[in-house]
Structure formats: C-alpha cells, structure tokens
Design an enzyme around this catalytic site. Structure first.
Site, PDB file in Angstrom:
ATOM      1  NE  ARG A  66      -3.076   2.561   2.539  1.00  0.00           N
ATOM      2  CZ  ARG A  66      -3.797   3.018   4.094  1.00  0.00           C
ATOM      3  NH1 ARG A  66      -3.609   2.881   4.894  1.00  0.00           N
ATOM      4  NH2 ARG A  66      -4.674   4.512   3.362  1.00  0.00           N
ATOM      5  CG  HIS A  67      -0.462   5.080  -0.553  1.00  0.00           C
ATOM      6  ND1 HIS A  67      -1.130   5.621   0.622  1.00  0.00           N
ATOM      7  CD2 HIS A  67      -1.866   4.833  -1.441  1.00  0.00           C
ATOM      8  CE1 HIS A  67      -2.079   5.840   0.289  1.00  0.00           C
ATOM      9  NE2 HIS A  67      -3.295   4.975  -0.188  1.00  0.00           N
ATOM     10  N   GLY A  68       2.160   4.995   0.806  1.00  0.00           N
ATOM     11  CA  GLY A  68       2.248   5.016   1.837  1.00  0.00           C
ATOM     12  C   GLY A  68       1.780   6.267   3.001  1.00  0.00           C
ATOM     13  N   GLY A 335      -0.937  -0.609  -4.451  1.00  0.00           N
ATOM     14  CA  GLY A 335      -2.165   0.064  -4.574  1.00  0.00           C
ATOM     15  C   GLY A 335      -2.419   0.455  -3.072  1.00  0.00           C
ATOM     16  CB  ALA A 378       3.549   2.148   4.481  1.00  0.00           C
TER      17      ALA A 378
END
EC number: 3.1.3.62
Length: 467
Positions: A66-68, A335, A378
């Site tokens: 996952r994005h930060g 994602g 994240a």
C-alpha cells in the site's frame, strides 16, 4: 496552613486524574487509527527471528505494498478553517465560559497545544492525497529493511528482467514506487514500472465491478449502521463534546474532523504529539476504531463472501510468479487499501471465527481483523519463496504482513509447503477471473485460470531447461 493543604489535596488528585495525551509515554491509542495509522508505530518487530529458515535459501519474492502516508482528500483540506473555529470554541469554553467538565477534562498542556495549533497553509486542495515526506520514507525504509534480511533476492543492482514493478495511476503510488526503488538501488537508479493498462484489472479490480461499488455496507440494517446508532457510540460523541467544554453534543462531522486531524498529523509526524489527539480519551478512540473495522470488514473483508473473489487476478499473479523458476525473481505492486484488504480476504488471512457485528464489540477486543494493524499507511504483504533441498517438499513459502510472519493453521509456525499453498488456493487458481471476480460479472475473460497458470509455468520451465 496544614489544613489548607489537606483541603486542596482532593483537587490536586482530581487534576492529576485527567488524562493527558501530551504526557502519555505509551500513547497506545495511536496504534488504533485504522487505515490512517502510522506504519512506524505498528510494524512488526520479530522479522529478525522469522526470516531465517534452517536448511533453506530464499529464491523469489512477491510484494503488494500500500502507498505510504498521504495527505487528506480535498474535502477535508477545505475544512481546515472549521478546525480552527473548533479550536477557538474549545478555548473559549475553558477560559471564558468556564464550562470545563469536573472529570475527564483536557489537561493544561493539551489545552495549550490546541490553543497554539495552526493548519499548515502549504497544504492546498490541489495536493489532495499526495504522498508526504513521511510516506516517502515509509517505502524507502521497508525496501531497505527487506533487503537487509534478503540481500540475495533483493539485489542492489537493478535489472529489468529480474525485477518487475507496477503501480496504479496515482501520484501517491507512483511516488511510493520511486521511494521503494530508491531504498533498494539508491537515489540514482534506472528502475521503471511496467506500463499501466487502460483497465487496471490487476491492481484496481474494484473499479470495474459495479455490484461491488454499489453495495452500501452502511445502509439501515447493516452492522455498521447498528453500531453507529448504538448507545455506546452516541454516548461517546456526547462524552467527547463534554470533555471539550460544550454543553451540547457536537455534530458528528465536527468530531470526526478533529479525529481525522489527529490521525493524519500523527502519521505525518510520527515522533511528535498530534495536537488533536488530546481531544479524545483512549477508550473513545477504541470505539471509533471498531466502527472503522466494521466498515472495512463489510466493505473489503469477510463480511460479504463475494469480497474474497474480487482479487482473483492478484492471487493468480502471486501463484504464477512464485511457481515459475525463471525471472522475474522479484515482483512488487504498489496499490491501495481496498486492494490489500481484498487480497488478504482472498487468502484467508486475519479471519476471525466470529463475524464482526454491532453487538459483539466487547467480546472482540482481541479480534484478528483490526484495520489499524492490518492496513496502516504503507502496509505491505510479502511472500518469500524458499528452496529447501534436503526436504521431501523442498519448496516452501513464508508470508509476511507488515514485517510479521503470518500464522496460518495449515502451515508450521509461519512456514508453508508450496504444494499446500497451491492446493489451498486451487479454486482461485482454476478460476476464470473475468467471471469469478465480480458478483454479477465483470470485464471480459482474459484467459486466466488454471489453464493459463499451468501453461505459463510449463512454458517458463521449458525456457529454463533450454538454458
């Protein structure tokens, strides 16, 4: 004088009993901010004891990241002025109207912190959901950590055959990929992702499933709605209002605005106290966390069986890449929260024996499905494939979730036989994802399923043998 001191002692005791976030050294509630939890606060700490498998060598790795930490949506950024208004109202309640409650009041240091709070005016609506500096560091840090434990797999030299990167079409995932690549290869690197398809059915299948998007898991009669309407939840809103000096219950939108500001600012600045977290008692955060958990449980988790179908392609991608003996040896996808949660649901990870409901809040305090621990900023799911030449079943795998080995009852202390993995997920491996992934059908079939999986694996093996 002695009598005066004795008379004042009860008042001092009461003042000392008031919860003070700024003086709380543990701040356990910061581990309960659901999907807005800071990764650095909840990440696993036992990977140094879990990565080494005696008699085995790591061979391949598959990652969903996952994005930060990011900025809020435009709608919240535009409400910054309302947060300032609430700040002024709270200070007026305490210093002018004198409506400070007798118990559970704000301590002086938390009150002063709220009084001095100002919105960061450099954050503008056009920057909505952008990755923050902390978010960049989140991803750079996870890359460095996994590389430290798996240097033979996560090599420091980039090769576009050995590595395969992919991200969604957003600024926060693009920058997250860049941060991860920098963590592996340094700031001057040539790493590049594969092209984003027009229909991103691998990383954003939920965008193309109308029945998934149309499900209202918050409607009347839902478990989310029931908990939202419960006495516990509404008493919590009233108690927060009283704590802040209001003689009436604030609008829920105002309370949630302060709550979100608390969560975001804590994630942006992990080592500092988030001013607005002082507005809440720890037990009030626990109530909010459960409402969030119900949202994600029914929106992306085990609440609806169909959610386990949604990430059919991503599960097949994992099985295909780890089954192939040839490159890419490292596959990393960047994602979003929904992608991670539906992936974990498809794999049966963090599944409780009892469904989360509005009426079992008290009995599920130790539940597995805690979005704060599963899906912080994240969050990452990592599958590491091992070769164990001395074993009859020489292919093994360890799954990590946020740097913690996943414990599955059909595996041995986190170590799974690859043959068991293929058998466990055979239904998804054999599925035609075009028909399987969406409740009422989705995009046309792309020829996935066991035929595609086996054909890809056999072709790769032939190439491998020819070399």
């Amino acid at each position: 004088m002695r009598l005066l001191i004795l008379l004042l002692l009860p008042l001092v005791a009461i003042a000392q009993d008031d919860y003070c976030f700024s003086k709380d050294t543990s701040r356990l509630q910061t581990r309960q901010f659901s999907s807005k939890t800071a990764y650095q606060i909840v990440k696993g700490t036992d990977i140094d004891k879990q990565y080494l498998v005696p008699g085995c060598q790591p061979q391949k790795m598959w990652i969903f990241h996952r994005h930060g930490t990011r900025l809020p949506k435009k709608s919240m950024i535009n409400k910054a002025s309302r947060v300032a208004e609430l700040r002024d109202l709270i200070i007026n309640n305490y210093q002018v109207a004198r409506t400070k409650p007798e118990t559970d009041a704000l301590c002086q240091t938390d009150l002063i912190a709220i009084k001095l709070w100002k919105w960061n005016s450099s954050i503008t609506p056009d920057m909505e959901e952008y990755l923050t500096a902390q978010g960049y560091e989140d991803l750079r840090g996870t890359a460095k950590l996994y590389q430290r434990y798996y240097p033979t797999v996560l090599t420091a030299n980039y090769n576009d055959t050995y590595y395969q990167f992919r991200h969604t079409d957003t600024q926060r995932t693009t920058e997250s990929f860049k941060a991860f690549a920098e963590g592996l290869f340094g700031s001057q690197n040539a790493a590049h992702p594969v092209e984003i398809p027009k229909q991103d059915l691998l990383l954003r299948p939920y965008d193309y499933c109308s029945s998934f998007k149309n499900v209202n898991y918050k409607d009347e009669g839902s478990e989310y709605y029931k908990f939202h309407q419960s006495k516990l939840y509404n008493d919590t809103l009233a108690d927060i209002s009283t704590r802040l000096g209001f003689l009436y219950t604030l609008e829920e939108a105002d309370i949630k605005l302060m709550y979100d500001m608390c969560r975001y600012e804590q994630a942006w600045n992990v080592d500092r106290n988030s001013v607005w977290c002082g507005a809440f008692l720890p037990e009030q955060i626990t109530v909010f966390e459960y409402l969030e958990d119900l949202k994600y449980y029914y929106g992306s988790g085990y609440g609806f069986p169909e959610n386990a179908h949604l990430n059919c392609r991503l599960v097949q991608d994992l099985l295909t890449h780890l089954s192939n003996p040839v490159s890419p040896h490292v596959v990393a996808h960047f994602g979003h929260s929904t992608g991670l949660l539906t992936l974990l649901t498809a794999l049966g990870i963090q599944k409780d024996d009892i469904k989360l409901r509005a009426d079992n809040y008290d009995s599920l305090t130790s539940r597995r499905w805690k979005s704060s621990l599963i899906d912080p900023f994240a969050a990452n799911f990592v599958a590491v494939k091992y070769d164990c030449p001395a074993d009859l079943d020489r292919e093994k795998v360890v799954f990590f979730l946020n740097q913690q080995a996943v414990q599955l009852d059909w595996c041995s202390v986190g170590l799974c036989k690859w043959s068991d993995v293929l058998e466990k997920y055979k239904t998804i491996a054999d599925a035609d994802c075009g028909e399987y992934y969406c409740r009422t059908g989705g995009a046309p079939s792309l020829g996935s399923g066991v035929g595609g999986l086996l054909a890809t694996t056999l072709a790769a093996m032939l190439v491998y043998l020819m070399h």
